[in-house]
Design an enzyme around this catalytic site. Sequence first.
Site, PDB file in Angstrom:
ATOM      1  N   ASP A 170      -0.247   5.113   0.983  1.00  0.00           N
ATOM      2  CA  ASP A 170      -0.466   6.058   2.082  1.00  0.00           C
ATOM      3  C   ASP A 170      -0.459   5.351   3.425  1.00  0.00           C
ATOM      4  O   ASP A 170      -1.237   4.424   3.665  1.00  0.00           O
ATOM      5  CB  ASP A 170      -1.795   6.797   1.877  1.00  0.00           C
ATOM      6  CG  ASP A 170      -1.797   7.622   0.602  1.00  0.00           C
ATOM      7  OD1 ASP A 170      -0.814   8.338   0.362  1.00  0.00           O
ATOM      8  OD2 ASP A 170      -2.779   7.541  -0.160  1.00  0.00           O
ATOM      9  N   ASP A 197       0.852  -1.182   0.000  1.00  0.00           N
ATOM     10  CA  ASP A 197       0.000   0.000   0.000  1.00  0.00           C
ATOM     11  C   ASP A 197       0.896   1.243   0.000  1.00  0.00           C
ATOM     12  O   ASP A 197       2.082   1.170   0.337  1.00  0.00           O
ATOM     13  CB  ASP A 197      -0.897  -0.026   1.248  1.00  0.00           C
ATOM     14  CG  ASP A 197      -1.764   1.201   1.371  1.00  0.00           C
ATOM     15  OD1 ASP A 197      -2.313   1.652   0.353  1.00  0.00           O
ATOM     16  OD2 ASP A 197      -1.875   1.726   2.494  1.00  0.00           O
TER      17      ASP A 197
END
Length: 204
Positions: free
Chosen positions: A11, A9
């Site tokens: 953020d 991922d």
Amino acid sequence: MSKPIIALDADGVLLDYHVAYRNAWHKAFNDLPALKDPNAYWPLDRWNVRKLEGDELVHFRRFFNDEFWRTIPAVEGAIQACNQLETAGFELICISAIESEFQDARLDNLTRLGFPIQRVIATSGATGATSPKAPALSLLSPIVFVDDFLPYHRGVPPEIHRALITRETNGTPNIGEELSNIDSSHRNLREFTDWWLVNSQKLS
């Protein structure tokens, strides 16, 4: 032979969305918010900002543009952690719940910062019974998926090692019965990397 893939991922794992949110607020309202809670999971709780509605919210959202997604700073230690993983023989691919129009901006952001990542896959951000990232992960078949949002681990194939980054804990969604979906948890990507490089062969 192709390298084993680690799906990451962006953020909260690779990139510091908290800082980017604060900078966007500064641009939108000419006000740099003070820190309210350094252990808050959501930026609205971390910074001394008000909840926006109506025209103010529309105005603020305009600053989450192409430039915004190209200029988010790295989480401390994340670039080093990714370099360690690449050196160890893994291919790193970013799977991000971001609008597809900003996919190239996200990749540009990562490469400019020096992340050894050459591919970004954009998915929906809507949560339901199954993670919006699960279909992409099924096609990609990484050996591990690393994300900081527990609902995004829903429905991820069990043969993929599911690693949760817990990071800031005040107001976190990373609690409850769904923690049983997780194979390991770590405070940040650097800690995951140190753990993975020691334990991955034992898990295979």
